[in-house]
Design an enzyme around this catalytic site. Sequence first.
Site, PDB file in Angstrom:
ATOM      1  CE1 TYR A 267      44.715  43.632  42.845  1.00 49.07           C
ATOM      2  CE2 TYR A 267      46.976  44.246  43.379  1.00 49.07           C
ATOM      3  CZ  TYR A 267      46.071  43.367  42.816  1.00 49.07           C
ATOM      4  OH  TYR A 267      46.516  42.205  42.233  1.00 49.07           O
ATOM      5  CE  LYS A 271      45.793  40.238  44.717  1.00 54.35           C
ATOM      6  NZ  LYS A 271      45.502  38.821  44.384  1.00 54.35           N
TER       7      LYS A 271
END
Length: 409
Positions: A267, A271
Amino acid sequence: MTVCKGTILITGANGGLGHEAVGQIVTSPELAGHYHGLYAVREARNASALRSALSRARATESHSHSVESLDLSRLASVRSFAASVNARVAARELPPIRALILNAGYTDMGNERLTEDGFDLSFASNYLSHWLLTLLLLQSIDRECGRIVVMGSITHEYVHSSPFFAEMIYHLDQAECPSVYHHHTLPFPQIDVHLDSRFYLGGFSTLTCHLYLIYSVNHPMNKATGYYDDEEWQTFFKDDVTIDAIAGGTWAPNATSTPYLGSGRRYGASKMCAVMMIGELQRRLDADPTLSRISIVGIDPGTMFTGLIREGSLFTRLFIFPLIIWPLSHFLALFYRNPVIRTPARSAGDVLRAALEVDPKLKGAYLDGTELSAVAREAADAEKRKNVWEHSVKYTQLTSQDTVLRSWA
C-alpha cells in the site's frame, strides 16, 4: 437561472471519504447549485452509501449529478469511462471538469491479488488507473482553473517531515499563504537543517525557499506499524527491477514477512507512486502552454475509519477501528487541527477545500489536512519520479492519441 461552474468528479464516491464529500457538496447551496457532480463508483447499481449521501440534499436545492461505474482494477474500464466523459464534455452535455478528485483507494489487508492486466491490485487502484484516468481526461479539465487532487498517505514516507512534527518554512518573499493553511514552528533538539525547495514539488514563487527541519526517524504511525523497521524496505525504488516488482505484485510479498507487513508495504509503495505523480505531472503541465493553468495538489487525509479496511480481519473490522480508531478520531479533533487519526467528515472538508480553493500557491503542493507539508525524499527525487512516469506510460500503453499533454512520454 443557475450558471454551472464546472464538474466535480470524484472516484470512490461510495467509500467513507468519498460519500462524505458528496454529502457536504449536496448540503452546501454554493456547491450543490453551481457544480455538476460526477460520482464514480465500482458498481453504480450497488452504491448505497452514495445514494444515502445524495439524499441529504436540501429540499430547496437541486444538485445536478450522475452516478457512474468505474472499475479501477481494469484499465479497459478506465479508458471506457474517460472516453464517455470526454465525449460528453466535447458535446457540452457536461461542463468542463473543475475538480478531479482521485479519492478511490484500496489495501489488500494481506490478501495478495493481481488484476486481469497483471498488476498488483493496490498499485493499480491507488496509482496506475488514476494516473491513466488523469492523462486521458486532461482534454476535459477546465484550462483556466482546473485542479487534480491526489490522495497521499503517511505510509509513503519513511522519514517524516510534516509541519506538525518538525518543519519550519520560511518565505523569503514574505508572501502570505492562504489563511486556511497553517504552519507550526516547534522547538526540537538535534535537528538537521536542509535548504531544499524540491520537497515542495513546485508551485510557489521563485523567490520562496523552504527551510526544513527533518528528523531522521520513522513517522510515529509507521514506527507503530513496523512496516519499514527493516532497512531493506526504507527505499522503495532502487532500480527498474524494483518498479516492475512493485507493479507486478512481487515486491514485499507475504512470504517475505507476514501478510500484515506485506500489505502495508505494498500500500505504501502505491501511495509513493501517487505522490510522485504530483510533482512530475505539475512539471509537465507547467511546460505546456495550453495546460499550464491546470494545477495538481496532494493531500494526506489522515487515518480514518472507512471501507478501506473491508478486507481486514474480524478483529480489525469489529474491534480496532470501530471501538478505538472511531472514538479516538473524534477525541483528537477537539485538541488538534490535523491529528494523525481523523474523522471522514473532517477530511472530506479538507479535500473539497483543496480541490476548489483558488490560489496559485497550491499548485504542485502537498498538504497534511489544512497544513502545507513536505513529501518524502524519494517522492521528491526528480529522476525517480521521471522513471516511474516512463514505466507508467509503458504499463498503460499510452500513446500521443490518448492525451493532450505535450510532454506525455
